[in-house]
Each structure stands twice: as C-alpha cells, then as structure tokens.
Design an enzyme around this catalytic site. Structure first.
Site, short mmCIF file in Angstrom:
data_model
loop_
_atom_site.label_atom_id
_atom_site.label_comp_id
_atom_site.label_asym_id
_atom_site.label_seq_id
_atom_site.Cartn_x
_atom_site.Cartn_y
_atom_site.Cartn_z
N ARG A 1 20.12 1.89 17.38
CA ARG A 1 20.28 2.84 18.48
C ARG A 1 21.60 2.54 19.19
O ARG A 1 21.99 1.38 19.36
CB ARG A 1 19.12 2.65 19.43
CG ARG A 1 19.07 3.61 20.60
CD ARG A 1 18.74 4.98 20.15
NE ARG A 1 18.32 5.84 21.26
CZ ARG A 1 18.32 7.17 21.14
NH1 ARG A 1 18.69 7.77 20.03
NH2 ARG A 1 17.91 7.91 22.16
N THR B 1 19.24 15.87 14.98
CA THR B 1 18.92 14.55 14.45
C THR B 1 18.54 14.89 13.03
O THR B 1 18.35 16.06 12.71
CB THR B 1 17.74 13.99 15.28
OG1 THR B 1 18.19 13.81 16.62
CG2 THR B 1 17.18 12.70 14.75
N SER C 1 14.47 6.70 22.87
CA SER C 1 14.51 7.71 21.81
C SER C 1 13.11 8.22 21.54
O SER C 1 12.11 7.60 21.93
CB SER C 1 15.06 7.05 20.54
OG SER C 1 14.91 7.92 19.43
N SER C 2 13.05 9.36 20.86
CA SER C 2 11.76 9.88 20.38
C SER C 2 11.66 9.83 18.86
O SER C 2 10.67 10.32 18.29
CB SER C 2 11.57 11.32 20.84
OG SER C 2 11.55 11.38 22.24
N GLY D 1 14.44 16.70 16.45
CA GLY D 1 13.86 17.60 17.46
C GLY D 1 13.63 16.99 18.83
O GLY D 1 12.75 17.45 19.55
N GLY D 2 14.42 15.95 19.21
CA GLY D 2 14.23 15.38 20.54
C GLY D 2 12.79 14.96 20.74
O GLY D 2 12.15 14.42 19.84
N1 GLY Z 1 18.43 11.95 19.95
C1 GLY Z 1 17.07 12.17 19.78
C2 GLY Z 1 16.22 10.97 20.02
O1 GLY Z 1 16.71 9.87 19.88
O2 GLY Z 1 15.08 11.09 20.36
#
Ligand code: GLY
Length: 576
Positions: free
Chosen positions: A96, A377, A448-449, A469-470
């Site tokens: 990350r 993503t 993050s998700s 998708g966030g």
């Molecule tokens: N950028 C999407 C996430 O890390 O959840």
C-alpha cells in the site's frame, strides 16, 4: 445441495438474457491467469509456460498491466497480494502507498476547514509514496522461481513495441486526457500524435515507461526507489507542489503480513488484513450471515438481500469506527471483529422485516447530518499447475490515479491520499469519516477496501477472487463468496450475480441494474432507500470444481478481460 442448485439455476435463468452467464469457462490444469487486460494475462501465462509459478505469473501480469491497463495497472501505485502455497500456507504482501513524510492531517482542508476534493482528485499533491515495485520484489523474493528480469520483459516489450488499443481503452484514454490537460508529461505519454482521439485498432507506444521498466528489470527495484527514477519523481514533485522526496522513496518498504481468516459453513476464508478493511469486513459479514440461513430464504429474494444489506451496514460502521494502518493505530480490535461471538452481538439488532437506521447505530460517530467510489483498481487471480494460488488487487485509486505522469520516467502516479480520513474528527451522514485510525500521518498507509480473497475447503482451493470499486469491493466479494459457499453456484454463476452495496453512510443501498426488478421494489417497500447503478466491480476469478479442475472466470462486466493459459499462448515470444 441438489434442490439448492435447481433453485439457483431457475433464478439465474430468470435474469435478463444479457446478464446471465454467457460464455464457457476456460479450464486448465496447467495454470490460469484471469485479469482485466488480454496482453497482461498473456504475460502472466508466459511466465507459467516458462516453468514459473503463480507468483512469477503475478509479477509478470502486474508489470504488463502497468502498460496495457493504465487506468489501474501501475508501478506508481500500490496493492495487496495473497499467496497460498500448494501445502496451504498463506501470506499477505502489503505494498500500500504511504503518506509522504511532509504530509499533515489537515493538508486537504480549505480555509473554512472543509474537505477540498480537488486536491485529492488529481495533481502531484494527491499522490502517496508508491509501493508496487517493492511489493512485487518482496513476493518474488519469497516465492518466485523465474528470474526477475525475465518477468519484467513482457511489459518492456509491450511498452517499447506498442500494443493495439481496444475500443474500451480508446474510450478510457480519451476521457482521461481531458483531466491530463494541465500535465504536459501526461499528455505527451498518453495523447495521440496530432491531438486526435484514440480509436480501436490504434497502436500505443510508451517509450519513457519502457525505459523505466528496463531499469527496474536490469538494476532491480532500487532503480525505482534510490536511483534515477527516484530523482525524476522528487524533481517533478518539487517543481509542481507535491510532497514526495527521495527520502520518502528510499524509506518505503513492503510488509509481509498475516492474512485474516474466517470460516463459513465449512469453507475457509483467507483475506487481506489491515491496512485493508476488506478482509475484516468480509469475515464479519459472513459471521453475521452464517446463522441466518440465507439459502432457505432463496437466492436473490428480498428477504435474503435485506439480511445481506443489514450485515453490510454493521460491518461498514465498524470499518469507520476502528480501521486504519495497524502500524500506527495499534488498538485496532481485529481479533474481536473477526470473532463469531462479536458477530452475534453486532447482528442481534438486525430485523428481518425492516432496515435499521444507520444514524442510530452509529450515533456516537456522527457530528452532523455518497462519497464517490472510484472504480479504478484492478484485480487478477492466478493458479498454477501445482495448486499455488495468488489473489492480487492493485490500484492507482481513481482512474489513471493523479493523472500525473512523471516527467522523463513515463509512469502514472496514484492519488491514493484521498483514501485517508481527510477531516479529522468529522463524520457525517453524507459519507466523510473522521475517525482517528485513518487520519493522515507521515509514513502512514491509508485505509483500503481491497479484498483479495482465497476460499478453500478440506485443504483445497475452491475460489480465488477480488474486485475493484472502492468500498464496494468488499460487498462485491461478499456476493461472490456467498454465491459459491451458501448457494452452491459455480464460479461463473457467482460472478454473474447482481451485486449491491451498503456502506453504513450514506444510508442507502446501491443495486446493480441487473437485479430482478421485483426484488428491488420489495426492498424499497421494506424501507430501504435505493439507488440503481449500471455495474459494481470487475471480479476476475478462478473457481475450482469438485473434480479439481480450475476454471478461469473473467467478469463479463469488463470488455477486455481474459482468462489465459500457458497452452493457449499464440506467439513464440509469449511462450518465452
Ligand atoms: N483505492 C481503493 C482502495 O484501496 O480501497
């Protein structure tokens, strides 16, 4: 199980013809790479053809995605990779992005103290310190069999010689170029000669990116973090009001973490721990749903969908309340959140006939009163001939990230800083979260998700999945995991299922258009506020049937995706 399958088949047949599973699976015992871009899948499959394992294929796919899928494939962003060895040992690689050392908690607020979304939408200030190259290095060092250089080569060739632009890529480039206008290096890299629009069949050559990849191949990841590439990043940042320095890049390290684990009706679930919220929330939802017998209520029935939405509401409240970078917020109660006892407690307030009120459940967090969920993503899933499995999700955050291409180095930088809680202490009903665990601090990873996930049963992998998708990622993965584990669907059927998303706040349910209309209106009748969306996620997966045959399940929601096998590679250079 037989009754279950017949009922599920009837429901799936009832979905609009365009949304029912259409194509035949690619099956292979030699290994499979399933991802968003054909040439990148081929790069991974060529690593398998050369005798490489799933991690080798993952490294080759990642570098190639940085060339052929610029919206999300990257070397200037970050990601997570879950690896499961044939003997069942699991490892999580965390690469990350991190906040630069000069970052401050309130750097994205305007003079009135409100969040200025423009500052994280694009531009140099939006970028976190990239982690992808260090992460791929860490995974390769731990598990790789083929030489590093060989794995970067397909990406170099694609960037140097160019590749054919698809209709989908042409659309995505033409739209990104509008936002790239203030950044000359970005327009130089991705603009078509003469300023014309891209069209399907054009050829895209990325010369500066090829040179950067060649340096990473020849000199290793230090070229990126300590060599001339780091110089270019630092220079570009200095000249354009960004924060990332040489010191930030030199200090970046990928982390090896212990995946989170759960069980669901005899299946073992392995997923990403913090700084992702994905694995914790996924397992929490599964734990809440396990005693509720969704199967008896029926696939895609309002009763079952309602319970799923209520589990989402509660898991996302806990996400907002507790989760962040575990290296900073040491009090994250991961074990408690993952326990079945806690799920029983949190799920006790779920009513079978009506939605709960998110504001009441989370009243301790709210100061007042949809955060936009970027879709850029990408996820890829791999198994090799020995049964090693890799689930990788990687991101630039928004489509094309910050839209900044580093001058002279040719790669896009992320805008991941927007995943932090940008207004400390302020949470409201419209979406912003201000809890401490995810407030900006120098060197901290933003929450993050991303939910790369591997499901096994009796020691054998059944499913490798994940999605972009966030925040919707976690709920996309939930739908697919439930499809396979609860409803006994094939991987293809589970990936085709209509998806939905609740994230505690804003208190509404987003539902894909492909959901049967009767279910949507029944949910509305129960009191859910509903917004329909064209699509949610893009979950390229591998499903392994009861006979042990791996099936590549590309998500038909994305045009250019593919499941590639070593055998199907066409050109001799791809077989190298
Ligand atoms: N950028 C999407 C996430 O890390 O959840």
């Amino acid at each position: 199980m037989k009754v279950r399958l017949i009922a599920a088949a009837a429901v799936l047949a009832g979905l609009a013809a365009t949304h029912a599973p259409q194509e035949r699976d690619v099956r292979s015992h030699e290994g499979l790479v399933v991802c968003a871009s054909g040439p990148a899948c081929d790069a991974g499959a060529s690593a398998l053809a050369a005798g490489g394992n799933a991690v080798d294929a993952a490294v080759a796919t990642a570098f190639a995605l940085a060339v052929t899928y610029p919206a999300a494939g990257n070397i200037g962003g970050g990601g997570f990779m879950i690896v499961r060895t044939p003997s069942g040992e699991v490892t999580a690689f965390d690469y990350r992005e991190k906040a630069p050392l000069a970052a401050t908690p309130t750097m994205y607020l305007d003079a009135e103290g409100a969040i200025d979304d423009r500052l994280t939408a694009s531009g140099h200030l939006a970028a976190g310190v990239p982690g992808t190259v260090r992460g791929l290095e860490a995974a390769h060092r731990a598990f790789g069999k083929r030489p590093w250089r060989e794995l970067v080569m397909p990406a170099i060739r694609l960037a140097e010689e160019g590749f054919t632009v698809s209709a989908a890529l042409a659309r995505s480039l033409n739209s990104a170029l509008l936002t790239m206008a203030p950044f000359p290096a970005s327009v130089a890299a991705y603009g078509k000669a003469g300023g014309a629009e891209w069209a399907a069949g054009d050829r895209l050559v990325l010369t500066d990116l090829a040179r950067t990849l060649r340096a990473i191949a020849d000199d290793g990841p230090d070229a990126f973090y300590r060599g001339w590439i780091a110089d270019r990043v630092a220079e570009d940042m200095r000249e354009n009001g960004g924060l990332i320095t040489r010191e930030d890049l030199a200090a970046y390290e990928a982390k090896v973490r212990t995946p989170v684990r759960g069980t669901y009706r005899g299946f073992d679930i392995v997923s990403m721990p913090p700084p992702s919220s994905g694995g914790v929330a996924l397992i929490q939802m599964l734990n809440m749903l396990e005693p509720l017998d969704l199967q008896a209520k029926g696939l895609l029935t309002p009763a079952a969908l309602h319970l799923q939405a209520e589990a989402m509401r509660r898991a996302f409240l806990d996400r907002a309340r507790h989760l962040g970078d575990p290296d900073f917020a040491t009090s994250i109660p991961v074990d408690r959140l993952l326990s079945k006892a806690y799920a029983a407690e949190a799920g006790a307030s779920i009513r079978a006939d009506a939605p709960s009120d998110s504001a009441v459940l989370g009243r301790d967090l709210l100061q007042a009163g949809n955060a936009r969920e970027p879709d850029a993503t990408t996820h890829y899933s791999i198994v090799d001939r020995d049964g090693m499995a890799v689930a990788t999700t990687t991101t630039l955050e928004g489509s094309f990230g910050s839209h900044v291409v580093v001058k002279g180095a040719g790669f896009l930088l992320n805008n991941e800083m927007g995943d932090f809680n940008r207004r400390p202490g302020y949470t409201d009903t419209t979406g912003p979260i201000g809890t401490a665990a995810n407030v900006i601090a120098p060197g901290k990873r933003m929450l993050s998700s991303m939910t790369p996930t591997i499901v096994a049963r009796d020691g054998r992998v059944v499913l490798v999945t994940g999605s972009p998708g966030g925040r919707t990622i976690i709920n996309t993965v939930l739908t697919i995991v439930l499809g396979v584990t609860e409803y006994g669907l094939t991987g293809r059927e589970a990936v085709a299922l209509p998806r939905m998303h609740h994230q505690w706040m804003p208190d509404r349910l987003a539902i894909e258009e492909r959901m049967p209309a009767a279910a949507v209106s029944a949910l509305r009748g129960m009191g859910h506020e509903i917004r329909t969306v064209a699509r949610q996620g893009d979950a390229h997966s591998v499903w392994i049937d009861a006979d042990g045959t791996p099936h590549g399940v590309r998500d038909e929601r994305s045009e250019d995706s593919r499941a590639a096998t070593p055998r199907e590679l066409t050109s001799p250079s791809q077989r190298r």
